[in-house]
Design an enzyme around this catalytic site. Structure first.
Site, PDB file in Angstrom:
ATOM      1  N   ASP A  60     -12.183  -8.994   4.483  1.00  0.00           N
ATOM      2  CA  ASP A  60     -13.466  -8.955   3.761  1.00  0.00           C
ATOM      3  C   ASP A  60     -14.090 -10.346   3.737  1.00  0.00           C
ATOM      4  OD1 ASP A  60     -13.363  -6.266   3.159  1.00  0.00           O
ATOM      5  OD2 ASP A  60     -13.920  -6.554   1.055  1.00  0.00           O
ATOM      6  N   ASP A  84      -6.286  -6.997   4.117  1.00  0.00           N
ATOM      7  CA  ASP A  84      -7.417  -6.340   3.437  1.00  0.00           C
ATOM      8  C   ASP A  84      -8.332  -7.402   2.835  1.00  0.00           C
ATOM      9  OD1 ASP A  84      -8.945  -4.259   2.207  1.00  0.00           O
ATOM     10  OD2 ASP A  84      -7.942  -4.738   0.317  1.00  0.00           O
ATOM     11  N   ASP A  90      -3.138 -18.302   0.353  1.00  0.00           N
ATOM     12  CA  ASP A  90      -4.127 -18.978  -0.495  1.00  0.00           C
ATOM     13  C   ASP A  90      -4.840 -20.074   0.294  1.00  0.00           C
ATOM     14  OD1 ASP A  90      -1.644 -20.214  -0.430  1.00  0.00           O
ATOM     15  OD2 ASP A  90      -1.677 -20.890  -2.506  1.00  0.00           O
ATOM     16  N   LYS A 118       2.988 -15.510   2.414  1.00  0.00           N
ATOM     17  CA  LYS A 118       3.251 -16.242   1.168  1.00  0.00           C
ATOM     18  C   LYS A 118       4.753 -16.514   1.161  1.00  0.00           C
ATOM     19  CE  LYS A 118       1.735 -17.849  -2.799  1.00  0.00           C
ATOM     20  NZ  LYS A 118       0.791 -18.994  -2.891  1.00  0.00           N
ATOM     21  N   TYR A 148       0.828  -1.212   0.000  1.00  0.00           N
ATOM     22  CA  TYR A 148       0.000   0.000   0.000  1.00  0.00           C
ATOM     23  C   TYR A 148       0.862   1.262   0.000  1.00  0.00           C
ATOM     24  CZ  TYR A 148      -4.657  -1.991   0.758  1.00  0.00           C
ATOM     25  OH  TYR A 148      -5.857  -2.634   0.611  1.00  0.00           O
TER      26      TYR A 148
HETATM   27  C1  IPM Z   1     -10.414  -1.199   3.816  1.00  0.00           C
HETATM   28  C2  IPM Z   1     -10.655  -0.663   2.429  1.00  0.00           C
HETATM   29  C3  IPM Z   1      -9.510   0.251   2.066  1.00  0.00           C
HETATM   30  C4  IPM Z   1      -8.230  -0.557   2.058  1.00  0.00           C
HETATM   31  C5  IPM Z   1      -9.675   0.992   0.740  1.00  0.00           C
HETATM   32  C6  IPM Z   1     -11.005   1.703   0.648  1.00  0.00           C
HETATM   33  C7  IPM Z   1      -8.529   1.924   0.483  1.00  0.00           C
HETATM   34  O1  IPM Z   1     -10.804  -1.706   1.513  1.00  0.00           O
HETATM   35  O2  IPM Z   1     -10.333  -0.394   4.758  1.00  0.00           O
HETATM   36  O3  IPM Z   1     -10.316  -2.412   3.958  1.00  0.00           O
HETATM   37  O4  IPM Z   1      -7.905  -1.203   1.066  1.00  0.00           O
HETATM   38  O5  IPM Z   1      -7.535  -0.541   3.074  1.00  0.00           O
HETATM   39 MG    MG Z   2     -10.823  -3.618   2.396  1.00  0.00          MG
END
Ligand code: IPM
Ligand code: MG
Length: 364
Positions: A249, A245, A221, A189, A142
């Protein structure tokens, strides 16, 4: 005691839910003898519209001068056409780096009252689901060097980690594991990436200080697969910015209650940054239907981690549980269209859900 909270309502449903979070903090304050002074600031699309910058300096300054920061959500289709440096998301990265909040705690918790919404088979989550993902937040790909060659036909993004960067976030992983089921899994990884091999070396050196923690390593993975195959094997996961990240999710989705999940981003000192996991949901902004519970639970994390008010944090969590036990639901956690119909007057909007939590706090 009075605490200074900087709020960043942001875009979409952000203002709707941050409003409810602040009401809940005030209710706790009233009950327990604390008070909160809020400074509302701009970031994301709202800041782009007002100032031309996604993260005005005044916002970062206000954040750094406060005890904690409560953020709603940023972004929306309106600003999607802008170039990288002018996107609302840039505000998030600027805040994370500017506040040096390198450890992002993302609990993936299944609320038993909402277990029907979990997309996994009941036998896979028979024992519930309670995972804490600790995501490194201010390093890695990032923030690494990126660019394009002169012709523009080749591009690069760099994953880089220093030993101190790894040590401090892995320490949070170990410390968190000690407070929970004492299991830590480093996700990486290491069969490919040199940075992952360094993460493993550093972790191996640190593990002697945590003899009680059962430590394991897993390739990312495989971890993505194991999260849906047998999520119960995980307690705390610590991982890099990008892997965290993606996995967070996935983990939040398998709980079935993404509208309920909170997060905290912490550094060594200074204020923490608190935000619900979900996004800005522009399609339902301002309509009084967004679920404020993730933000309300985020306020509990804020009390616990930045203000040292653990009891007050538990009070918020208990109040939310009570409201769910009583059957109140916002649309996102109400199940199918038919379930929603059956709920009748228990199907409520943003403000009413906030009112119910306030009432539950008063009744504690
Ligand atoms: C998160 C989001 C952010 C990230 C984006 C919106 C920049 O996906 O907070 O997880 O990738 O960190
Ligand atoms: Mg995210």
């Amino acid at each position: 005691m009075n605490y200074k909270i900087t709020t960043i309502p942001g875009d979409g449903i952000g203002p709707d839910i941050v409003r409810e979070g602040c009401r809940v903090l005030d209710a706790i304050g009233k009950k327990c003898g604390h008070s909160f002074t809020y400074t509302e600031t701009l970031a994301g699309g709202a800041a782009l519209d007002a100032t031309g910058e996604p993260l005005p300096k005044a916002t970062l300054d206000a954040c750094l001068a406060s005890d904690a920061v409560l953020l709603g959500a940023v972004g929306g289709p309106k600003w999607d056409v802008l170039p990288g440096a002018k996107r609302p998301e840039k505000a998030l990265l600027g805040l994370r780096a500017g506040m040096n909040v390198y450890a992002n705690l993302r609990p993936a918790l299944m609320f038993p009252q909402l277990s029907a919404a979990c997309p996994l088979k009941p036998e896979i989550v028979a024992k519930g689901l309670d995972i804490l993902i600790v995501r490194e937040l201010t390093g890695g790909i990032y923030f690494g060097d990126r660019g394009r060659n002169d012709k523009g036909d080749s591009a690069w993004d760099t994953e880089a980690y220093s030993i101190p960067e790894i040590e401090r976030v892995v320490k949070i992983g170990f410390d968190s594991a000690m407070k929970r089921s004492k299991k830590l899994c480093v996700v990486d990884k290491a069969n490919i990436l040199e940075t992952s091999r360094l993460w493993r070396e550093v972790t191996e050196r640190m593990k002697a200080s945590y003899p009680e923690v059962e430590l394991s390593y897993m390739y990312v993975d495989n971890a993505a697969m194991q999260l849906v195959r047998n999520p119960g094997q995980f307690d705390v996961i610590v991982t890099s910015n990008m892997f965290g990240d993606i996995l967070s999710d996935e983990a939040s989705q398998i709980t079935g209650s993404i509208g309920m999940l909170a997060s905290a981003s912490l550094g060594d000192s200074g204020p923490g940054l608190y935000e619900p996991i979900h996004g800005s949901a522009p399609d339902i902004a301002g309509k009084d239907i967004a679920n404020p519970l993730a933000t309300i639970l985020t306020c509990a994390m804020l009390l616990r981690y930045s203000l040292g008010l653990g009891v007050e944090a538990c009070m918020i969590e208990t109040a939310v549980e009570r409201v769910l036990d009583e059957g109140w639901r916002t649309a996102d956690i109400a199940g199918s269209a038919r379930d929603r119909e059956a709920l009748a007057d228990k199907l409520v909007g943003t403000k009413k859900m906030g009112d119910l939590v306030l009432k539950a706090i008063e009744a504690l």
